[in-house]
Design an enzyme around this catalytic site. Structure first.
Site, PDB file in Angstrom:
ATOM      1  CB  THR A   1     -66.545 -31.476   6.295  1.00 28.95           C
ATOM      2  OG1 THR A   1     -67.134 -30.275   6.811  1.00 28.95           O
ATOM      3  CG2 THR A   1     -67.213 -32.663   6.978  1.00 28.95           C
ATOM      4  CG  ASP A   2     -63.661 -31.196   1.630  1.00 27.03           C
ATOM      5  OD1 ASP A   2     -62.806 -31.719   2.365  1.00 27.03           O
ATOM      6  OD2 ASP A   2     -64.041 -31.715   0.558  1.00 27.03           O
TER       7      ASP A   2
ATOM      8  N   PRO B   1     -70.913 -26.062   6.357  1.00 28.99           N
ATOM      9  CG  PRO B   1     -71.638 -28.097   7.283  1.00 28.99           C
ATOM     10  CD  PRO B   1     -71.585 -27.326   6.006  1.00 28.99           C
TER      11      PRO B   1
ATOM     12  CG  ASP C   1     -71.355 -23.422  15.872  1.00 28.32           C
ATOM     13  OD1 ASP C   1     -70.156 -23.616  15.587  1.00 28.32           O
ATOM     14  OD2 ASP C   1     -72.078 -22.602  15.281  1.00 28.32           O
ATOM     15  N   GLY C   2     -68.740 -25.623  17.285  1.00 28.26           N
ATOM     16  CA  GLY C   2     -67.367 -25.349  17.718  1.00 28.26           C
ATOM     17  C   GLY C   2     -67.008 -23.876  17.638  1.00 28.26           C
TER      18      GLY C   2
ATOM     19  CG  ASP D   1     -64.426 -39.736  13.017  1.00 25.45           C
ATOM     20  OD1 ASP D   1     -63.396 -39.976  13.673  1.00 25.45           O
ATOM     21  OD2 ASP D   1     -64.510 -38.774  12.224  1.00 25.45           O
TER      22      ASP D   1
ATOM     23  CG  ASP E   1     -61.341 -34.684  12.448  1.00 25.84           C
ATOM     24  OD1 ASP E   1     -61.323 -34.601  11.215  1.00 25.84           O
ATOM     25  OD2 ASP E   1     -61.556 -35.754  13.056  1.00 25.84           O
TER      26      ASP E   1
ATOM     27  CG  HIS F   1     -58.400 -40.556  12.951  1.00 23.94           C
ATOM     28  ND1 HIS F   1     -59.226 -41.502  12.404  1.00 23.94           N
ATOM     29  CD2 HIS F   1     -59.110 -39.395  12.936  1.00 23.94           C
ATOM     30  CE1 HIS F   1     -60.391 -40.943  12.083  1.00 23.94           C
ATOM     31  NE2 HIS F   1     -60.340 -39.675  12.389  1.00 23.94           N
TER      32      HIS F   1
HETATM   33  N1  AG3 Z   1     -62.330 -35.004   8.117  1.00 21.09           N
HETATM   34  C1  AG3 Z   1     -61.689 -34.438   6.953  1.00 21.09           C
HETATM   35  C2  AG3 Z   1     -62.112 -35.096   5.688  1.00 21.09           C
HETATM   36  C3  AG3 Z   1     -61.955 -34.291   4.480  1.00 21.09           C
HETATM   37  C4  AG3 Z   1     -62.082 -35.176   3.324  1.00 21.09           C
HETATM   38  N2  AG3 Z   1     -62.389 -34.467   2.137  1.00 21.09           N
HETATM   39  C5  AG3 Z   1     -62.751 -35.065   0.984  1.00 21.09           C
HETATM   40  N3  AG3 Z   1     -62.802 -36.356   0.918  1.00 21.09           N
HETATM   41  N4  AG3 Z   1     -63.046 -34.318  -0.021  1.00 21.09           N
HETATM   42  C6  AG3 Z   1     -62.114 -36.374   8.344  1.00 21.09           C
HETATM   43  C7  AG3 Z   1     -62.922 -36.921   9.427  1.00 21.09           C
HETATM   44  C8  AG3 Z   1     -62.189 -38.011  10.103  1.00 21.09           C
HETATM   45  N5  AG3 Z   1     -62.201 -37.820  11.513  1.00 21.09           N
END
Ligand code: AG3
Length: 274
Positions: free
Chosen positions: A160-161, A165, A140-141, A90, A158, A65
């Site tokens: 996910t992989d 989505p 939806d961004g 989060d 920010d 962060h």
């Molecule tokens: N978002 C990115 C997390 C990616 C993690 N990937 C993994 N563990 N394979 C993080 C959210 C925090 N705000």
């Protein structure tokens, strides 16, 4: 004698995983978008996982962060006042932006249940959503940036992989729309995966951004609970990527030396983006 030990593991490949011994599973919910789990770990405090991948732990969320907020803050041409966060349900990124004194933060998270779960299990992070400078939009961004009119000095992805989505958050169609709502001299940053275990992600981010921005540059940080511990972020701008004459106080990870050195990339990472 304890007969049973419980472990949560994130699989990095068929042959390797990182396991956390856990004392409790606090929640497991399947939403319209993904599966969310929260564990109480022994070494990292509470852990949030989405679709089996670690999103954050209480103990090391500060690295991610701080690095996804302070870098764009310092590399914007003038002192940023507004930011858009896409993902980040989060509240961790929004919270760091508040610490930097931003006056307006819009946070667009697709999955309202991520926010609910974090309000309950990570209240310190999610409390940023109840601060007066923060507007939370559940939506939806990708669609948001298609129609948004407001401009932002910082835009943070920010996500996910880049599978499921979040996939569309790595392509140039998305970034062309992001470019339209970036204020002059502003900065866009996305998380771009583990160079070691997800070697395609950093290239995807770079290829997504390059058609939409003049300058694109990746930087890295040490994040103990993400695959291989070595993580990348990718920044884009339409003016040269140069640090503003300004400084921010050191955090728990970030300091002014890292603000510059984070752009130094190992040779194998340079090859991934060449
Ligand atoms: N978002 C990115 C997390 C990616 C993690 N990937 C993994 N563990 N394979 C993080 C959210 C925090 N705000």
């Amino acid at each position: 004698m304890k007969l049973i030990e419980n472990w949560f593991s994130e699989r990095y490949s068929d042959n390797l995983q990182l396991s956390f011994r856990v004392s409790d599973q606090l929640l497991s919910v399947k939403t319209d978008y993904q599966r969310i789990d929260v564990f109480q770990t022994y070494d990292f405090g509470k852990l949030l996982s989405i679709d089996g991948t670690v999103q954050l732990t209480e103990k090391d969320e500060f690295v991610y962060h701080e690095m996804i907020t302070r870098m764009p803050y310092l590399y914007a041409d003038s002192k940023p006042e507004s930011a858009l966060v896409i993902g980040g349900g989060d509240g961790g990124a929004a919270g760091e932006l508040l610490k930097l004194g931003l006056k307006r933060i819009v946070n667009v998270e697709i999955d309202g249940q991520v926010v609910e779960v974090c309000r309950k299990h990570f209240p310190e992070l999610a409390s940023s959503f109840s601060k007066k400078n923060v507007e939370l939009i559940i939506g939806d961004g990708i669609k948001y940036v298609e129609t948004a009119k407001e401009k932002f000095h910082i835009i943070i992805i920010d996500s996910t992989d880049p599978v499921g989505p979040a996939e569309g958050l790595f392509d140039s169609k998305f970034y062309h729309n992001v470019a339209k709502i970036l204020a002059p001299g502003g900065v866009v940053v996305t998380q771009s995966g583990s160079p070691f275990y997800q070697p395609k992600a950093i290239g995807m981010a770079q290829r997504g951004m390059k058609p939409a921005f003049e300058y694109v540059k990746s930087y890295t940080a040490f994040i103990p609970t993400y695959p291989s511990g070595f993580w990348s972020f990718t920044m884009a701008k339409n003016t040269p990527i140069k640090m503003r004459k300004d400084s921010v106080p050191a955090g728990q990870y970030f300091n002014m030396e890292i603000a510059e050195s984070a752009f130094s990339l190992p040779e194998f990472v340079k090859k991934l983006i060449a």
